[in-house]
Design a protein around this motif. Structure first.
Motif, PDB file in Angstrom:
ATOM      1  N   ARG A   1       0.849  -1.281  -0.027  1.00  0.00           N
ATOM      2  CA  ARG A   1      -0.168  -0.125  -0.027  1.00  0.00           C
ATOM      3  C   ARG A   1       0.728   1.421  -0.036  1.00  0.00           C
ATOM      4  O   ARG A   1       0.322   2.277  -0.546  1.00  0.00           O
ATOM      5  CB  ARG A   1      -1.112  -0.165   1.249  1.00  0.00           C
TER       6      ARG A   1
ATOM      7  N   ASP B   1       5.006  -0.266  -6.884  1.00  0.00           N
ATOM      8  CA  ASP B   1       4.134   0.125  -8.170  1.00  0.00           C
ATOM      9  C   ASP B   1       4.817   0.260  -9.433  1.00  0.00           C
ATOM     10  O   ASP B   1       4.263  -0.305 -10.494  1.00  0.00           O
ATOM     11  CB  ASP B   1       3.156   1.447  -8.023  1.00  0.00           C
TER      12      ASP B   1
ATOM     13  N   GLU C   1      -4.459  -4.264  -7.091  1.00  0.00           N
ATOM     14  CA  GLU C   1      -4.683  -2.945  -6.712  1.00  0.00           C
ATOM     15  C   GLU C   1      -5.848  -2.468  -5.818  1.00  0.00           C
ATOM     16  O   GLU C   1      -5.974  -1.797  -5.217  1.00  0.00           O
ATOM     17  CB  GLU C   1      -5.256  -2.261  -8.115  1.00  0.00           C
TER      18      GLU C   1
ATOM     19  N   LYS D   1      -5.796  -1.479  -2.159  1.00  0.00           N
ATOM     20  CA  LYS D   1      -5.094  -0.181  -1.670  1.00  0.00           C
ATOM     21  C   LYS D   1      -6.742   0.613  -1.469  1.00  0.00           C
ATOM     22  O   LYS D   1      -6.421   1.704  -0.933  1.00  0.00           O
ATOM     23  CB  LYS D   1      -4.533   0.394  -2.858  1.00  0.00           C
TER      24      LYS D   1
ATOM     25  N   SER E   1      -7.764  -1.104   4.796  1.00  0.00           N
ATOM     26  CA  SER E   1      -6.921  -0.601   5.915  1.00  0.00           C
ATOM     27  C   SER E   1      -7.479  -0.665   7.167  1.00  0.00           C
ATOM     28  O   SER E   1      -7.041  -0.390   8.370  1.00  0.00           O
ATOM     29  CB  SER E   1      -6.014   0.842   5.744  1.00  0.00           C
TER      30      SER E   1
END
Length: 194
Positions: free
Chosen positions: A23, A28, A134, A137, A142
């Protein structure tokens, strides 16, 4: 060789530190990343064997590693892992159905039940394209809190995450593969005995 050391709270076994790193965005710009860890599995006499076998299956020789990395030239592949450690039998849902479904609800993935086939690489070790995950994220993700480590064999949020990586990859319209079999289906009869 440049090295980045990423420090994390010691919870969630390999999963929490991985998610925190992922995250952060530091992965990336890579096309392929190898996710491995120390996999202690002290509750089983086979723990050491599993760790060595999994790591060898992914990067035991330079040829294995290079073949794995090359697979990502096929832009439809998001995860590459060892076929013999791909789990599909519903028996392996264990005590994780509730936690898996909590994650799936956040990601708008169809929920599972005790009869649903699973689809994950045991030990949560695999090569992956960061784009494949992806959805992890999303801010809502979270908010899920990892339990305190007490040597649990099943039923933790870490065990649930282990079981969702392939589904997240599929939700992102990517597939999974093995360096010898290529792209395969989680419905293959042979996998049910893994």
């Amino acid at each position: 060789i440049p090295v980045t050391i990423f420090i994390s709270t010691n919870i969630g076994r390999d999963i929490y530190p991985f998610l925190k790193l992922y995250r952060s965005g530091l992965l990336d710009n890579y096309k392929s990343v190898l996710k491995i860890h120390s996999k202690k599995s002290t509750y089983s006499k086979k723990g050491d064997f599993w760790r060595r076998s999994l790591i060898y299956s992914l990067c035991g020789t330079s040829l294995i590693a290079l073949k794995s990395i090359k697979m990502f030239e096929n832009n439809s592949i998001g995860i590459v892992g060892p076929y013999k450690y791909f789990i599909a039998n519903p028996l392996h849902n264990g005590g994780n159905i509730h936690s898996v479904n909590r994650i799936y609800k956040l990601l708008d993935i169809k929920s599972i039940n005790k009869k649903s086939n699973t689809s994950f690489f045991a030990g949560s070790m695999f090569w992956f394209n960061p784009k494949a995950l992806e959805l992890l994220k999303l801010a809502e993700m979270s908010n899920l809190e990892f339990e305190e480590e007490k040597g649990q064999q099943d039923g933790t949020l870490a065990h649930a995450y282990e079981r969702i990586f392939v589904s997240v990859c599929e939700k992102n319209n990517l597939t999974y593969a093995d360096i010898n079999k290529g792209i395969f289906s989680k419905d293959e009869e042979e996998i049910l005995s893994n």
